[in-house]
Motif scaffolding. Structure first.
Motif, mmCIF file in Angstrom:
data_model
loop_
_atom_site.group_PDB
_atom_site.id
_atom_site.type_symbol
_atom_site.label_atom_id
_atom_site.label_comp_id
_atom_site.label_asym_id
_atom_site.label_seq_id
_atom_site.Cartn_x
_atom_site.Cartn_y
_atom_site.Cartn_z
ATOM 1 N N ALA A 1 -5.706 -8.776 -8.904
ATOM 2 C CA ALA A 1 -4.520 -7.914 -8.955
ATOM 3 C C ALA A 1 -3.672 -8.091 -7.695
ATOM 4 C CB ALA A 1 -4.943 -6.448 -9.117
ATOM 5 N N LEU B 1 -2.080 -11.589 -7.735
ATOM 6 C CA LEU B 1 -1.045 -11.687 -8.766
ATOM 7 C C LEU B 1 0.246 -11.040 -8.277
ATOM 8 C CD1 LEU B 1 -1.059 -12.665 -11.778
ATOM 9 C CD2 LEU B 1 -1.317 -10.267 -12.405
ATOM 10 N N SER B 2 0.120 -9.872 -7.670
ATOM 11 C CA SER B 2 1.307 -9.120 -7.280
ATOM 12 C C SER B 2 1.841 -9.523 -5.907
ATOM 13 C CB SER B 2 1.007 -7.618 -7.276
ATOM 14 O OG SER B 2 0.795 -7.165 -8.587
ATOM 15 N N TRP C 1 -14.931 1.465 -4.772
ATOM 16 C CA TRP C 1 -13.549 1.718 -5.201
ATOM 17 C C TRP C 1 -13.146 3.161 -4.897
ATOM 18 C CZ3 TRP C 1 -10.531 4.461 -8.726
ATOM 19 C CH2 TRP C 1 -9.226 3.974 -8.868
ATOM 20 N N ILE D 1 -10.242 4.550 -2.375
ATOM 21 C CA ILE D 1 -9.169 5.427 -2.846
ATOM 22 C C ILE D 1 -9.178 6.744 -2.069
ATOM 23 C CG2 ILE D 1 -8.331 6.770 -4.818
ATOM 24 C CD1 ILE D 1 -7.790 3.716 -4.957
ATOM 25 N N ALA E 1 -7.680 6.072 1.227
ATOM 26 C CA ALA E 1 -6.220 5.889 1.166
ATOM 27 C C ALA E 1 -5.505 7.225 0.988
ATOM 28 C CB ALA E 1 -5.850 4.936 0.038
ATOM 29 N N LEU E 2 -6.069 8.088 0.138
ATOM 30 C CA LEU E 2 -5.445 9.398 -0.069
ATOM 31 C C LEU E 2 -5.497 10.217 1.221
ATOM 32 C CD1 LEU E 2 -6.836 10.416 -3.600
ATOM 33 C CD2 LEU E 2 -4.485 9.785 -3.048
ATOM 34 N N GLY F 1 -3.435 8.167 4.103
ATOM 35 C CA GLY F 1 -2.123 7.657 3.702
ATOM 36 C C GLY F 1 -2.239 6.174 3.424
ATOM 37 N N HIS F 2 -1.286 5.679 2.627
ATOM 38 C CA HIS F 2 -1.315 4.269 2.224
ATOM 39 C C HIS F 2 0.103 3.728 2.304
ATOM 40 C CE1 HIS F 2 -2.060 0.645 -0.048
ATOM 41 N NE2 HIS F 2 -1.120 0.980 -0.912
ATOM 42 N N ARG F 3 0.291 2.729 3.125
ATOM 43 C CA ARG F 3 1.611 2.113 3.268
ATOM 44 C C ARG F 3 1.469 0.623 3.047
ATOM 45 N NH1 ARG F 3 4.556 5.514 8.043
ATOM 46 N NH2 ARG F 3 3.541 7.485 7.538
ATOM 47 N N SER F 4 2.461 0.044 2.396
ATOM 48 C CA SER F 4 2.330 -1.373 2.062
ATOM 49 C C SER F 4 2.327 -2.243 3.316
ATOM 50 C CB SER F 4 3.451 -1.801 1.109
ATOM 51 O OG SER F 4 4.703 -1.599 1.729
ATOM 52 N N ILE G 1 -8.249 -3.557 -2.173
ATOM 53 C CA ILE G 1 -7.837 -2.591 -3.199
ATOM 54 C C ILE G 1 -6.420 -2.092 -2.913
ATOM 55 C CG2 ILE G 1 -8.337 -0.245 -4.053
ATOM 56 C CD1 ILE G 1 -11.381 -1.135 -3.824
ATOM 57 N N GLY G 2 -6.053 -2.018 -1.649
ATOM 58 C CA GLY G 2 -4.701 -1.628 -1.291
ATOM 59 C C GLY G 2 -3.767 -2.802 -1.067
ATOM 60 N N LEU H 1 -0.901 3.767 -5.099
ATOM 61 C CA LEU H 1 -1.132 2.452 -4.493
ATOM 62 C C LEU H 1 0.149 1.614 -4.546
ATOM 63 C CD1 LEU H 1 -4.662 1.532 -5.934
ATOM 64 C CD2 LEU H 1 -4.135 2.111 -3.566
ATOM 65 N N GLY I 1 3.047 3.604 -2.422
ATOM 66 C CA GLY I 1 2.650 4.084 -1.112
ATOM 67 C C GLY I 1 2.379 5.581 -1.176
ATOM 68 N N HIS I 2 1.592 6.075 -0.238
ATOM 69 C CA HIS I 2 1.207 7.491 -0.231
ATOM 70 C C HIS I 2 1.289 8.000 1.194
ATOM 71 C CE1 HIS I 2 -0.991 11.174 -0.951
ATOM 72 N NE2 HIS I 2 -1.864 10.820 -0.015
ATOM 73 N N ARG I 3 2.139 8.991 1.391
ATOM 74 C CA ARG I 3 2.276 9.579 2.732
ATOM 75 C C ARG I 3 2.078 11.077 2.624
ATOM 76 N NH1 ARG I 3 6.962 6.080 5.661
ATOM 77 N NH2 ARG I 3 6.434 4.136 4.622
ATOM 78 N N LEU J 1 6.489 -5.295 -11.092
ATOM 79 C CA LEU J 1 5.111 -5.742 -11.253
ATOM 80 C C LEU J 1 4.273 -4.626 -11.858
ATOM 81 C CD1 LEU J 1 4.676 -7.416 -7.758
ATOM 82 C CD2 LEU J 1 4.628 -8.620 -9.957
#
Lengths: 506, 506
Positions: A15, A18-19, A181, A185, A188-189, A192-195, A219-220, B189, B192-194, B324
């Motif tokens: 995944a 691919l992205s 997994w 997750i 990340a929650l 925080g999750h930033r690209s 996963i991120g 994901l 993004g999550h802030r 995507l």
């Protein structure tokens, strides 16, 4: 609790590749891999591992320092749905051999520096050794990949990770893909999750604390900056170059502060996870003073690393806490009278989808799991009225003195609060009158003549009488594991030999 | 695919309220609820719903405009593990009655403005009506809560959401808690999550696009700014006050641009999801010019809303794409010859844990699901060589009018129900205000003079206002294939030529 078999997700590396084919996936030394590169290297590694494994259903051991092939091997094993067994190479060949047998490893991936260790450990065992360099240098994709699984079954076993176990034989904790997994997750929650996040991995990948970074990253779809070993200068460089998420143990953080001094830390650094309940509050406070976004964390192998994490913005008001549970993790405290009240210490119990699938040889998880799914960690702590966890001690280390519970970590924290103390460890020793009594070992950077009186006064001002150590020994350094954990059994042995010497007048 | 029963997570509202009791959870008009407030209001609502439901296992319908009680009802139903059926109140009482019967609703929550509609729809059905204001005003917690579930079983049904099937009757898509959870995680994901994110919800909560925002928010412990109806000024105010994540359909975005003009948008606005493949590229380009972080999205009820989303940073180079796939969603294109090549159009198929559990009455999901779990959306599109999706046509016939799905087959069925109608066909024609509007062609065996008034009345009694055709043309016969299938392209051409004639006065 683990996910029941049947719930499947797209392969996470597929995944991500691919992205984000052109996004950086891995950096090591001066080499970089995009997600397309990592995908290709992983496919090649998977072909080699599948070939070595043949029709056997055995697990794949990894005996290696942190290096790119370790990452390829981990993701390649996922691709062929083979559980991995990451092995602590600081162990003796006998210890490793025991784990190889215990976990029925059939293929062992070994880096150059550990070829001798591996061949001693594998002697007499039906194990195919694969050289790490062959995994890393592979370049020709086979026509068909034997046993490749396009999707990931969350209920399936992903890894057996041996817990150091402060007492007795190590135990192989069975971690599922779902555990990994849900852990990623939950993390990340919580964080925080930033690209544009970048993970920095300097802890050994054979520990859950290092290994789980690889899964959080893939996963991120985030890059990992992997370091062969801990080196404060390299850590600081990686952070200067944009690493945003870092995971360390206290002594690593301490060394980084010493090297970096009062210089400014980059604003891009978002979270510095610090594992281990023994993090001295003075270290947290020093980080806060310097603007380091420190995030004290309580984690354990059986909960697939992180269980609670204090966020930097919370650390100012609660510097002693390990924070709130991750969103998918339930934490409760059980005192002798039942569920503990806020502030009341008791056994820390954990439930949720990051909880491991049991120890090898104890597949029904009868050990330490209640009927309704709570895992008894063996650790002692309390929660405040806002649900923040405070870890008091490992239960295994508890000293019961005259009926009172004495937690070594509490005494160690007090000792480390003394300006001349570099490190401190406390163990219990048998005592005819009290059952057990605390004895301390201290690394002291002042005049040794003044240490005992000084420390005694320091303790008397801060601890109940029954918690004050009977003896305080000065040592040049304390025995610690690769992950920075105090090795109490070794400390106990050292203290015993010193006490024996002094008893005999030597 | 849905999660097998047995995988449980802590109740997400409990988790958010435990960790962030003082954080804002909901804003509506000038009222605000913290997560502690929302938790309490939800518990009260759960007690009322459990009481109304009694020992029945029926579902809980919600017939209401967007308002706080809608949110309480949704989370309360989760707490007692009762599936909800959010109902489109723009439908006639007959349409609603059919859905109530089809989904065995036993409790219906109704707001003040829809009391009459509800009593007509419920006539003769064994349904207990609960006034929304009673849910919202409840203040006394009962001693014990009947049927309260402390954890959420991801395999269990959470909602039935009606999609108007291409072939007449709406179909109730069964959405599990797992579908909602994995959808929220995939979205986090991808976007993004802030921890300082704020969701703005102005789409009707009875659609999956509105409803799913409530779950994304609570699972991420984020606030929702809820709006009763779409109003461009209120949207712009909410964004000015810090909403970071917005979900709209094209006509809403168009209106917001008109009202806001060239004024600067706040930098805090992170993503503006725009659903619907009919988004004009000129609108996307205008957003990019104005610095609006527009994120064109392809979603559908059966995949629990979002399936693919183009990120603002990608929109510059691919303004026509829907982006995507989300990390947990697999998308493939099947052409008549098999898997499509990049650029080749075909049927869009979707797989993954956000995929619904089947339609009511088709529990084994035999309709539209391949043996290996791919859902045939009926939509047509292609992917480019980087895996970005381009949606060419939403289901063959779908008319999207002001954000509402209008299915020609449903209108055709109603028209054919008139005793003087021999045949009927409906197509969508472009409309400046609504995007698209239905136009009907009918073969009529009565007095042509009375046809229009007769058919209009017939439709008004049976169809929501937005489904009533703008024009009804009389034709001697409709173009049909030898197998009897309506040839919509030919019909479209005929209608176009007739309309053109009337426009030119011929």
């Amino acid at each position: 609790m683990t996910a029941p078999a049947g719930l499947q997700l797209p392969n996470w590396l597929d995944a991500a590749a691919l992205s984000h084919p052109m996004k950086r996936a891995l950096s090591f030394a001066n080499n970089h891999w995009t997600y397309a590169d990592l995908h290709r290297s992983t496919s090649l590694a998977a072909a080699i591992l599948a070939d070595a494994r043949g029709q056997e259903a055995g697990r794949i051991g990894i005996l290696s320092a942190n290096r790119p092939g370790f990452v390829f091997a981990v993701h390649a094993a996922t691709r062929i749905a083979a559980p991995i067994v990451p092995l602590n190479w600081r162990q003796t060949s006998e210890e490793i051999a025991w784990q190889l047998r215990n976990s029925t490893v059939r293929v062992l991936v070994v880096d150059d520096e550990r070829v001798d260790l591996a061949s001693r450990a594998c002697a007499g065992l039906p194990i195919t050794i694969v050289a790490m360099k062959d995994l890393e240098r592979a370049s020709v994709l086979p026509k068909s990949l034997n046993g490749e699984e396009p999707r990931i079954d969350l209920g399936q076993e992903a890894a057996v990770i041996y817990t150091s176990g402060t007492s007795g034989r190590p135990k192989g904790a069975r971690i599922s893909y779902g555990n990994l997994w849900f852990s990623a997750i939950g993390s990340a929650l919580h964080l925080g999750h930033r690209s544009d996040d970048v993970w920095l991995a300097a802890m050994p990948l054979f520990h859950v604390g290092g290994l789980s970074i690889l899964f959080r990253a893939v996963i991120g779809a985030l890059p990992v900056v992997l370091q062969k070993r801990f080196d404060p200068e390299s850590m600081i460089s990686a952070i200067a170059e944009g690493a945003t998420l870092v995971s360390v143990v206290p002594f690593m953080l301490q060394r980084m502060l010493e090297v970096h001094g009062d210089a400014r830390w980059p604003a891009s650094l978002r979270r510095v996870l610090v594992g281990g309940s023994s993090t001295p509050p003075s270290l947290i406070e020093e980080c806060l003073r310097l603007g380091i976004p420190v995030a004290p964390t309580y984690g354990l192998t059986e909960a697939t690393s992180q269980a609670t994490t204090l966020l930097p913005e919370e650390a100012v008001s609660k510097p002693f806490s390990s924070g709130l549970p991750l969103p998918l993790t339930e934490v409760r405290i059980i005192a002798s009278s039942g569920a503990a009240s806020p502030g009341e210490s008791g056994s820390i119990e954990i439930r949720g989808p990051t909880l491991f699938a049991g120890y090898l040889g104890d597949e029904d998880r009868s050990a330490g799991i209640t009927a309704d799914g709570w895992f008894q960690t063996g650790d002692v702590g309390y929660m405040d009225d806002e649900g923040f966890l405070y870890v008091v001690d490992r239960r295994d280390d508890l000293i019961i003195s005259g009926g009172e519970n004495v937690y070594p970590a509490e005494i160690e924290r007090v000792l480390r609060g003394h300006p001349s103390v570099v490190d401190a460890g406390v163990i219990g020793v048998k005592d005819g009158d009290w059952g057990s009594r605390p004895v301390a070992a201290v690394v002291w950077r002042g005049d040794p003549e003044t240490a005992a009186a000084n420390l005694l006064r320091h303790c008397e001002e801060r601890l109940a009488g029954y918690k004050i150590p009977d003896h305080i020994l000065l040592l040049p350094e304390l025995p610690r594991s690769t992950s920075g954990k105090l090795l109490r059994r070794e400390l106990r042995a050292q203290i015993a030999s010193i006490e024996e010497m002094s008893a005999t007048g030597n």
